[in-house]
Motif scaffolding. Sequence first.
Motif, short mmCIF file in Angstrom:
data_model
loop_
_atom_site.label_atom_id
_atom_site.label_comp_id
_atom_site.label_asym_id
_atom_site.label_seq_id
_atom_site.Cartn_x
_atom_site.Cartn_y
_atom_site.Cartn_z
N GLY A 1 0.80 -1.23 0.00
CA GLY A 1 0.00 0.00 0.00
C GLY A 1 0.82 1.27 0.00
O GLY A 1 0.35 2.33 0.44
N LEU A 2 2.04 1.20 -0.50
CA LEU A 2 2.96 2.33 -0.48
C LEU A 2 3.54 2.55 -1.87
O LEU A 2 3.99 1.59 -2.51
CB LEU A 2 4.09 2.04 0.52
N ILE A 3 3.53 3.78 -2.36
CA ILE A 3 4.10 4.08 -3.67
C ILE A 3 5.51 4.63 -3.47
O ILE A 3 5.69 5.71 -2.90
CB ILE A 3 3.24 5.11 -4.44
N LEU A 4 6.50 3.89 -3.90
CA LEU A 4 7.89 4.35 -3.78
C LEU A 4 8.13 5.51 -4.75
O LEU A 4 7.67 5.50 -5.89
CB LEU A 4 8.85 3.21 -4.09
N GLN A 5 8.90 6.49 -4.28
CA GLN A 5 9.19 7.66 -5.09
C GLN A 5 10.62 7.58 -5.64
O GLN A 5 11.56 7.21 -4.92
CB GLN A 5 9.05 8.94 -4.27
N PRO A 6 10.82 7.92 -6.92
CA PRO A 6 12.15 7.84 -7.50
C PRO A 6 13.05 8.97 -6.99
O PRO A 6 12.59 10.07 -6.73
CB PRO A 6 11.88 8.01 -9.01
N GLU A 7 14.33 8.67 -6.85
CA GLU A 7 15.32 9.69 -6.50
C GLU A 7 15.82 10.46 -7.72
O GLU A 7 15.99 11.67 -7.64
CB GLU A 7 16.51 9.06 -5.75
N PRO A 8 16.10 9.82 -8.87
CA PRO A 8 16.69 10.56 -9.98
C PRO A 8 15.71 11.58 -10.57
O PRO A 8 14.49 11.46 -10.45
CB PRO A 8 17.02 9.47 -11.01
N VAL A 9 16.28 12.58 -11.22
CA VAL A 9 15.50 13.52 -12.02
C VAL A 9 15.17 12.86 -13.34
O VAL A 9 16.05 12.30 -14.01
CB VAL A 9 16.29 14.83 -12.23
N LEU A 10 13.90 12.89 -13.72
CA LEU A 10 13.45 12.25 -14.96
C LEU A 10 13.25 13.32 -16.02
O LEU A 10 12.50 14.28 -15.80
CB LEU A 10 12.16 11.47 -14.74
N VAL A 11 13.90 13.17 -17.15
CA VAL A 11 13.81 14.12 -18.27
C VAL A 11 13.31 13.38 -19.49
O VAL A 11 13.99 12.49 -20.00
CB VAL A 11 15.16 14.79 -18.56
N GLY A 12 12.11 13.69 -19.94
CA GLY A 12 11.55 13.00 -21.10
C GLY A 12 11.16 11.58 -20.81
O GLY A 12 11.08 10.75 -21.73
N VAL A 13 10.91 11.27 -19.55
CA VAL A 13 10.54 9.90 -19.12
C VAL A 13 9.39 10.02 -18.13
O VAL A 13 9.37 10.91 -17.28
CB VAL A 13 11.71 9.18 -18.44
N ASP A 14 8.43 9.13 -18.24
CA ASP A 14 7.31 9.09 -17.29
C ASP A 14 7.29 7.75 -16.58
O ASP A 14 7.58 6.72 -17.18
CB ASP A 14 5.97 9.29 -18.01
N LEU A 15 6.92 7.79 -15.31
CA LEU A 15 6.70 6.54 -14.56
C LEU A 15 5.21 6.36 -14.32
O LEU A 15 4.46 7.31 -14.26
CB LEU A 15 7.44 6.59 -13.22
#
Length: 378
Positions: free
Chosen positions: A364-378
């Motif tokens: 029940g937890l959504i992990l958050q990414p650390e890197p900066v995403l450029v032109g990429v969607d999660l």
Amino acid sequence: MAEVAPRPLAELTTLRAGAVPARMVEAHTTDELVAVLRELWADGEPWLVVGGGSNLLVGDDPFDGTVVVVRTSGIEELPSPNPGHTRLRVQAGHSWDDLVEYAVAAGLSGIAAMSGIPGTAGAAPVQNIGAYGQEVVQTLVEVELLDEATGEVSVVPASELGLGFRTSVLKHHHGSVAARPAVILSITLELAQVGHGEFAVRGPQLRGALGLDPDATVTLRWVRETVLAVRASKGMVLDDADPDTWSAGSFFQNAVVTAAFARSLPPECPRWPVAPDPVADRIIPLNEYYGVDPTDEVAEPHVKVSAAWLIEHAGIGKGFALPGSRAGLSTKHALALTNRGGASAEQLAALARFVQQRVQSEFGLILQPEPVLVGVDL
């Protein structure tokens, strides 16, 4: 500044993904960096600043703008108003690990536990990098900033940067923009003068990582070499020969959750208390005061939980890869998404989405990414 033939961003990022941008410029001095950014901002052209490229996941489509590669370097020792301390002013493009080595060689304590972290000094405050109980916020005095809104250079104290767990007002979080769009030109740290002899290591998390008893004493050099060895065993020290290090380090943040939510997780999930933010002073009008001060209620501390444990116990083990993909988890550390050779940004993103979905489904937890995403969607 020097305009150079554009290179694939896969060659400039540790995740080894990213196409050739429309234009590329290298800035070797602060004046060059300021000039090119002011020019880009005035023209309204898309721009992307790249330092060590260790915290970036760039998409497969070419970046339609100018990539500014920061090549500034240099360390200046400054006196500190606090006895027993030295200040270091470091240019933004200087290698972070080279800075740590410089500090250790000079007998200056405060950042040795962050040995082996890739990237540049200018990127360090943006997400308040840290390891084994040490964080940049503990030693950062100020940064020299170029503000996008005004184009002006200013010196900003660390207290105004909103430094928290892997965050600051300068960071572009996934799905949002920075609260203060700006580029760091230099940072200033204040480090303790401990010399080259043995000293007592402060902080239970660092002592635990190093296997030290509370009264043990060690040298700074020993701390650095031990941390490097621990990080290397987890594939967290860059090595061209080891695909486990072709990553952005920990791709997901350890999650900070309420104490109540933490109690809903399995008790064996590793967790650490996080001190609550201090309650601001509040003036209560006399006609609203009923004998109880709401600030007397102390919030239960939040809890930081291990993202690596959540991933592995959601059924995704070290070395996992989706069928037909060149992206996979490190064989040494479940938090690192790695490029096994020739992976596209979309393959890396697909793996990240799969991990997020599995952990959310299980815990029940959504992990958050650390890197900066450029032109990429999660």
